[in-house]
Design a protein around this motif. Structure first.
Motif, mmCIF file in Angstrom:
data_model
loop_
_atom_site.group_PDB
_atom_site.id
_atom_site.type_symbol
_atom_site.label_atom_id
_atom_site.label_comp_id
_atom_site.label_asym_id
_atom_site.label_seq_id
_atom_site.Cartn_x
_atom_site.Cartn_y
_atom_site.Cartn_z
ATOM 1 N N VAL A 1 0.864 -1.054 -0.174
ATOM 2 C CA VAL A 1 0.042 -0.065 -0.053
ATOM 3 C C VAL A 1 0.856 0.990 -0.010
ATOM 4 C CG1 VAL A 1 -1.850 1.388 1.435
ATOM 5 C CG2 VAL A 1 -1.664 -1.086 1.429
ATOM 6 N N ILE A 2 0.826 1.940 -1.071
ATOM 7 C CA ILE A 2 1.888 2.934 -1.269
ATOM 8 C C ILE A 2 1.080 4.519 -1.200
ATOM 9 C CG2 ILE A 2 3.655 4.026 -2.818
ATOM 10 C CD1 ILE A 2 3.923 1.086 -4.010
ATOM 11 N N SER A 3 1.487 4.911 -0.513
ATOM 12 C CA SER A 3 1.001 6.603 -0.162
ATOM 13 C C SER A 3 1.985 7.392 -0.931
ATOM 14 C CB SER A 3 1.020 7.130 0.924
ATOM 15 O OG SER A 3 0.370 8.405 1.042
ATOM 16 N N ASN A 4 1.486 8.331 -2.152
ATOM 17 C CA ASN A 4 2.252 8.916 -3.012
ATOM 18 C C ASN A 4 2.027 10.442 -3.094
ATOM 19 O OD1 ASN A 4 4.680 8.440 -5.085
ATOM 20 N ND2 ASN A 4 2.997 9.439 -6.248
ATOM 21 N N PHE A 5 2.929 11.235 -3.172
ATOM 22 C CA PHE A 5 2.852 12.609 -3.563
ATOM 23 C C PHE A 5 3.927 13.076 -4.391
ATOM 24 C CE2 PHE A 5 3.781 17.060 -2.319
ATOM 25 C CZ PHE A 5 2.553 17.572 -2.794
ATOM 26 N N ASN A 6 3.528 13.618 -5.657
ATOM 27 C CA ASN A 6 4.440 14.320 -6.479
ATOM 28 C C ASN A 6 5.731 13.359 -6.939
ATOM 29 O OD1 ASN A 6 2.455 16.237 -7.087
ATOM 30 N ND2 ASN A 6 3.533 17.580 -5.656
ATOM 31 N N ASP B 1 1.743 -7.700 -6.037
ATOM 32 C CA ASP B 1 0.535 -6.920 -5.918
ATOM 33 C C ASP B 1 0.385 -5.436 -5.083
ATOM 34 O OD1 ASP B 1 -2.142 -6.305 -6.721
ATOM 35 O OD2 ASP B 1 -3.096 -7.868 -5.596
ATOM 36 N N TYR B 2 -0.334 -4.642 -5.499
ATOM 37 C CA TYR B 2 -0.023 -3.404 -4.731
ATOM 38 C C TYR B 2 -1.327 -2.511 -5.186
ATOM 39 C CZ TYR B 2 0.524 -1.510 -9.422
ATOM 40 O OH TYR B 2 0.091 -1.186 -10.758
ATOM 41 N N HIS B 3 -1.292 -1.207 -4.220
ATOM 42 C CA HIS B 3 -2.236 -0.290 -4.707
ATOM 43 C C HIS B 3 -1.664 0.994 -4.273
ATOM 44 C CE1 HIS B 3 -6.276 1.221 -5.764
ATOM 45 N NE2 HIS B 3 -5.989 2.267 -4.951
ATOM 46 N N ILE B 4 -1.622 2.134 -5.143
ATOM 47 C CA ILE B 4 -1.226 3.319 -4.951
ATOM 48 C C ILE B 4 -2.363 4.312 -4.591
ATOM 49 C CG2 ILE B 4 0.400 5.331 -6.081
ATOM 50 C CD1 ILE B 4 1.314 3.242 -7.912
ATOM 51 N N TYR B 5 -1.964 5.161 -3.616
ATOM 52 C CA TYR B 5 -2.991 6.277 -3.131
ATOM 53 C C TYR B 5 -2.325 7.361 -3.442
ATOM 54 C CZ TYR B 5 -6.216 3.024 -1.189
ATOM 55 O OH TYR B 5 -7.229 2.020 -0.855
ATOM 56 N N ASP B 6 -2.563 8.381 -4.728
ATOM 57 C CA ASP B 6 -1.880 9.275 -5.015
ATOM 58 C C ASP B 6 -2.674 10.636 -4.432
ATOM 59 O OD1 ASP B 6 0.469 10.600 -6.496
ATOM 60 O OD2 ASP B 6 -1.312 11.315 -7.466
ATOM 61 N N GLN B 7 -1.786 11.370 -3.779
ATOM 62 C CA GLN B 7 -2.206 12.807 -3.225
ATOM 63 C C GLN B 7 -1.530 13.935 -4.246
ATOM 64 O OE1 GLN B 7 -2.113 13.571 0.816
ATOM 65 N NE2 GLN B 7 -2.405 11.468 1.393
ATOM 66 N N SER B 8 -0.898 13.626 -5.091
ATOM 67 C CA SER B 8 0.076 14.578 -5.922
ATOM 68 C C SER B 8 -0.936 16.003 -6.214
ATOM 69 C CB SER B 8 0.417 14.059 -7.055
ATOM 70 O OG SER B 8 1.221 12.897 -6.964
ATOM 71 N N THR B 9 -0.016 17.038 -6.228
ATOM 72 C CA THR B 9 -0.829 18.236 -6.795
ATOM 73 C C THR B 9 -0.235 18.843 -8.031
ATOM 74 O OG1 THR B 9 0.957 19.294 -5.444
ATOM 75 C CG2 THR B 9 -1.229 19.146 -4.472
ATOM 76 N N ASP B 10 0.588 18.024 -8.465
ATOM 77 C CA ASP B 10 1.076 18.473 -9.806
ATOM 78 C C ASP B 10 0.498 17.756 -10.835
ATOM 79 O OD1 ASP B 10 2.792 18.198 -12.440
ATOM 80 O OD2 ASP B 10 4.623 18.917 -11.287
ATOM 81 N N PRO B 11 -0.216 18.373 -11.951
ATOM 82 C CA PRO B 11 -1.088 17.754 -12.926
ATOM 83 C C PRO B 11 -0.502 16.993 -13.826
ATOM 84 C CG PRO B 11 -1.476 20.292 -12.692
ATOM 85 C CD PRO B 11 -0.273 19.946 -11.951
ATOM 86 N N GLU B 12 0.832 17.290 -14.278
ATOM 87 C CA GLU B 12 1.673 16.456 -14.989
ATOM 88 C C GLU B 12 1.923 15.158 -14.459
ATOM 89 O OE1 GLU B 12 4.834 18.407 -17.054
ATOM 90 O OE2 GLU B 12 3.888 20.426 -17.085
ATOM 91 N N ILE B 13 2.459 15.149 -13.299
ATOM 92 C CA ILE B 13 2.584 13.905 -12.478
ATOM 93 C C ILE B 13 1.462 13.000 -12.526
ATOM 94 C CG2 ILE B 13 3.286 12.882 -10.405
ATOM 95 C CD1 ILE B 13 5.411 15.283 -9.995
ATOM 96 N N PHE C 1 -0.467 -9.995 4.674
ATOM 97 C CA PHE C 1 0.890 -9.345 4.951
ATOM 98 C C PHE C 1 0.895 -8.082 4.114
ATOM 99 C CE2 PHE C 1 1.909 -13.651 6.300
ATOM 100 C CZ PHE C 1 2.287 -13.463 7.607
ATOM 101 N N MET C 2 1.112 -6.890 4.732
ATOM 102 C CA MET C 2 1.108 -5.691 3.848
ATOM 103 C C MET C 2 2.615 -4.777 4.171
ATOM 104 S SD MET C 2 -2.610 -4.163 4.306
ATOM 105 C CE MET C 2 -2.829 -4.700 5.977
ATOM 106 N N MET C 3 3.002 -4.113 3.427
ATOM 107 C CA MET C 3 3.915 -3.257 3.713
ATOM 108 C C MET C 3 3.427 -1.753 3.142
ATOM 109 S SD MET C 3 6.104 -0.597 2.148
ATOM 110 C CE MET C 3 5.833 -0.764 0.094
ATOM 111 N N LEU C 4 3.250 -1.062 4.321
ATOM 112 C CA LEU C 4 2.620 0.410 4.232
ATOM 113 C C LEU C 4 3.879 1.386 3.895
ATOM 114 C CD1 LEU C 4 0.138 0.288 7.153
ATOM 115 C CD2 LEU C 4 -0.305 -0.352 4.895
ATOM 116 N N GLY C 5 3.993 2.099 2.781
ATOM 117 C CA GLY C 5 5.105 2.750 2.371
ATOM 118 C C GLY C 5 4.766 4.045 1.774
ATOM 119 N N LYS C 6 5.820 5.007 1.520
ATOM 120 C CA LYS C 6 5.596 6.389 0.926
ATOM 121 C C LYS C 6 6.142 6.144 -0.293
ATOM 122 C CE LYS C 6 6.162 9.938 3.678
ATOM 123 N NZ LYS C 6 6.691 11.078 4.280
#
Length: 103
Positions: A9-14, A26-38, A76-81
């Protein structure tokens, strides 16, 4: 390198969290990015991604995953940035711990 069965489980920003995918099946990304291109590039690149409100906290993404998947959470999970490797830990260290399984 062996891929882990740990669910990431990946928390992502820009940033681009692609480097984590070589470690997991297997994974899931939660993206909080503010950059529209990214955001546009991530949307093209990843199928398992949710674009969520930027709360400034990665913990909100982890709890969102827990709530959304409560009935069938992975064993089992890996919680990461998305920027964890290189900023918080070295890739060498990560390569030693990514497959850990503790109950």
């Amino acid at each position: 390198m062996k891929k882990t069965t740990n669910f990431f489980v990946i928390s992502n920003f820009n940033t681009d969290p692609e480097k984590y995918l070589k470690y997991c099946d297997d994974y899931h990304i939660y993206d909080q990015s503010t950059d529209p291109e990214i955001k546009h590039e991530l949307q093209k690149k990843f199928k398992k991604i949710s674009f969520v409100e930027n709360t400034g906290h990665n913990i909100s993404d982890y709890f969102r995953f827990f709530v959304d998947h409560y009935e069938k959470l992975p064993a089992f999970m890996m919680l990461g940035k998305g920027n964890m490797i290189g900023r918080h830990i070295s890739e060498e260290y990560f390569s030693h711990v990514y497959d850990n399984k503790f109950r």
